[in-house]
Design a protein around this motif. Structure first.
Motif, short mmCIF file in Angstrom:
data_model
loop_
_atom_site.label_atom_id
_atom_site.label_comp_id
_atom_site.label_asym_id
_atom_site.label_seq_id
_atom_site.Cartn_x
_atom_site.Cartn_y
_atom_site.Cartn_z
N THR A 69 -9.45 -10.28 -4.35
CA THR A 69 -9.00 -10.97 -5.59
C THR A 69 -8.75 -12.40 -5.11
O THR A 69 -8.67 -12.84 -4.12
CB THR A 69 -7.73 -10.40 -5.98
OG1 THR A 69 -6.62 -10.53 -5.20
CG2 THR A 69 -7.91 -8.89 -6.06
N THR B 115 -8.39 -11.35 -10.68
CA THR B 115 -7.09 -10.73 -10.43
C THR B 115 -7.53 -9.04 -9.87
O THR B 115 -8.51 -8.49 -10.31
CB THR B 115 -6.11 -10.61 -11.54
OG1 THR B 115 -6.83 -9.78 -12.67
CG2 THR B 115 -5.89 -11.94 -11.94
N LEU B 116 -6.20 -8.65 -9.59
CA LEU B 116 -6.44 -7.10 -9.22
C LEU B 116 -6.66 -6.43 -10.37
O LEU B 116 -7.74 -5.39 -10.34
CB LEU B 116 -5.11 -6.69 -8.64
CG LEU B 116 -5.03 -5.22 -7.92
CD1 LEU B 116 -3.92 -5.22 -6.98
CD2 LEU B 116 -4.78 -4.19 -9.09
N GLN B 117 -6.21 -6.55 -11.57
CA GLN B 117 -6.30 -5.65 -12.72
C GLN B 117 -7.82 -5.93 -13.14
O GLN B 117 -8.39 -4.89 -13.56
CB GLN B 117 -5.26 -5.97 -13.86
CG GLN B 117 -4.03 -5.32 -13.60
CD GLN B 117 -3.17 -5.64 -14.77
OE1 GLN B 117 -2.28 -6.55 -14.85
NE2 GLN B 117 -3.24 -4.87 -15.82
N TYR C 33 3.05 -10.00 0.89
CA TYR C 33 2.09 -9.50 0.00
C TYR C 33 1.81 -7.82 0.25
O TYR C 33 1.78 -7.16 -0.63
CB TYR C 33 0.98 -10.31 0.10
CG TYR C 33 -0.32 -9.68 -0.89
CD1 TYR C 33 -0.16 -9.69 -2.10
CD2 TYR C 33 -1.22 -9.07 -0.19
CE1 TYR C 33 -1.20 -9.08 -3.17
CE2 TYR C 33 -2.32 -8.22 -0.83
CZ TYR C 33 -2.32 -8.34 -2.42
OH TYR C 33 -3.24 -7.88 -3.19
N LEU D 235 2.69 -4.25 -1.69
CA LEU D 235 1.66 -2.99 -2.47
C LEU D 235 2.29 -2.06 -3.04
O LEU D 235 1.50 -1.25 -3.80
CB LEU D 235 0.47 -3.13 -1.41
CG LEU D 235 -0.55 -4.22 -1.06
CD1 LEU D 235 -1.20 -4.02 0.02
CD2 LEU D 235 -1.18 -4.66 -2.45
N VAL E 47 1.83 -1.27 -6.32
CA VAL E 47 0.70 -1.32 -7.11
C VAL E 47 0.54 0.44 -7.38
O VAL E 47 0.52 1.29 -6.26
CB VAL E 47 -0.67 -1.71 -6.27
CG1 VAL E 47 -1.80 -1.39 -7.13
CG2 VAL E 47 -0.40 -3.27 -6.24
N LYS F 100 -0.96 4.08 -7.68
CA LYS F 100 -2.23 4.68 -6.91
C LYS F 100 -3.34 4.74 -8.01
O LYS F 100 -4.47 4.84 -7.43
CB LYS F 100 -1.75 5.95 -6.57
CG LYS F 100 -1.14 6.33 -5.38
CD LYS F 100 -0.97 7.73 -4.76
CE LYS F 100 -0.61 7.85 -3.34
NZ LYS F 100 -0.58 9.12 -2.87
N MET G 207 -5.14 3.24 -11.68
CA MET G 207 -5.16 2.42 -12.56
C MET G 207 -6.42 2.78 -13.66
O MET G 207 -7.53 2.82 -12.85
CB MET G 207 -4.88 1.03 -12.34
CG MET G 207 -3.68 0.71 -11.52
SD MET G 207 -3.88 -1.14 -10.82
CE MET G 207 -3.87 -2.06 -11.90
N VAL H 70 -6.82 3.34 -6.39
CA VAL H 70 -6.88 2.29 -6.01
C VAL H 70 -6.11 2.17 -4.61
O VAL H 70 -5.00 2.61 -4.32
CB VAL H 70 -6.15 0.97 -6.72
CG1 VAL H 70 -5.99 -0.21 -6.17
CG2 VAL H 70 -6.46 0.96 -8.35
N LYS I 232 -4.71 0.79 -1.19
CA LYS I 232 -4.17 -0.30 -0.81
C LYS I 232 -4.79 -0.69 0.86
O LYS I 232 -4.60 -0.03 1.85
CB LYS I 232 -2.61 -0.35 -0.53
CG LYS I 232 -1.97 -0.37 -1.95
CD LYS I 232 -1.54 0.97 -2.23
CE LYS I 232 -0.71 0.87 -3.72
NZ LYS I 232 -0.38 2.26 -4.13
#
Length: 238
Positions: free
Chosen positions: A11, A20-22, A53, A57, A60, A62, A64, A69, A71
């Motif tokens: 990302t 972005t992550l999303q 960072y 995580l 975030v 698990k 979405m 997702v 890590k």
């Protein structure tokens, strides 16, 4: 052939990617993927995030948009001893670790030294996957590498980005072909990674698929065909 996950992507956090992550997760959901791995570059890469960072995580989810997702991190191999820029404390926050050779972090050497480097990295207990072992700037003895991967139950990546004719890794298609033939010979599985640096490339395996068909690589040896297989391999318990 159906592919259920993609565990190699970056990302904007990596400093030279564009989504972005999303946005990456939404793209995966739209493409029907069941799992992705967010694997930002580790600290030695210019522009990469600091350890904090990766420690954070935990915020975030698990899952979405219906996508699991993982890590993760793409650590940099630093020397011929197989040292990577990932400490034990940070490793505890991660579910998957890719280790790769990158020119900003380790200079190319001879076939013998490069091979020794990858062999020692495969023996590093922190490492799950060797990323893009296909660059002629880092010549490798693939027979030794594949045998070592099998002995240590580690995965070698077929990197879709490397196979892009506009890519910067040299001789990748020829080297990946050799690696696939040896994995087939030794009955050792591979993992495909998009190495996406923008959301549109999440799950993009087009170049990898073409090569797999060309060499008639068996579906049974491709990890991406089953989330259950990779969960078992990584000892993931949801």
């Amino acid at each position: 052939m159906n592919y259920e996950f993609d565990l190699h992507m970056h990302t904007i956090v990596s400093g030279h990617a564009y989504s972005t992550l999303q946005e990456m997760v939404k793209s995966a959901a739209e493409k029907g993927l069941k799992m992705i791995g967010i694997t930002e570059h580790a600290y030695s890469m210019p522009g990469a995030p600091l350890p904090l960072y990766f420690h954070n995580l935990k915020v975030v989810p698990k899952e979405m948009y219906g996508v699991r997702v993982l890590k993760g991190i793409e650590a940099n191999i630093l020397n011929s001893k197989g040292t990577i820029d990932l400490d034990n404390y940070t490793k505890n926050y991660l579910e998957v670790v890719i280790a790769s050779l990158h020119p900003p972090c380790i200079q190319p050497s001879t076939l013998e030294i490069n091979t020794e480097t990858i062999v020692n990295t495969l023996r590093n207990p922190k490492v799950d996957i060797i990323g893009h072992p296909d660059d002629s700037r880092y010549p490798l003895d693939y027979d030794i590498v594949v045998k070592e991967a099998k002995d240590n139950n580690k995965l070698l990546e077929l990197n879709n980005s490397s196979l892009n004719p506009q890519g910067f890794r040299e001789g990748a298609r020829k080297n990946a072909t050799k690696m696939l033939e040896l994995c087939k010979q030794y009955n050792h599985p591979i993992i495909i990674g998009s190495d996406a640096h923008i959301s549109f490339d999440v799950g993009n395996f087009d170049y990898a698929k073409s090569l797999i068909e060309e060499v008639n690589f068996p579906e049974a040896l491709i990890m991406n065909t089953s989330v259950d297989k990779i969960k078992k391999h990584l000892n993931l318990v949801d």
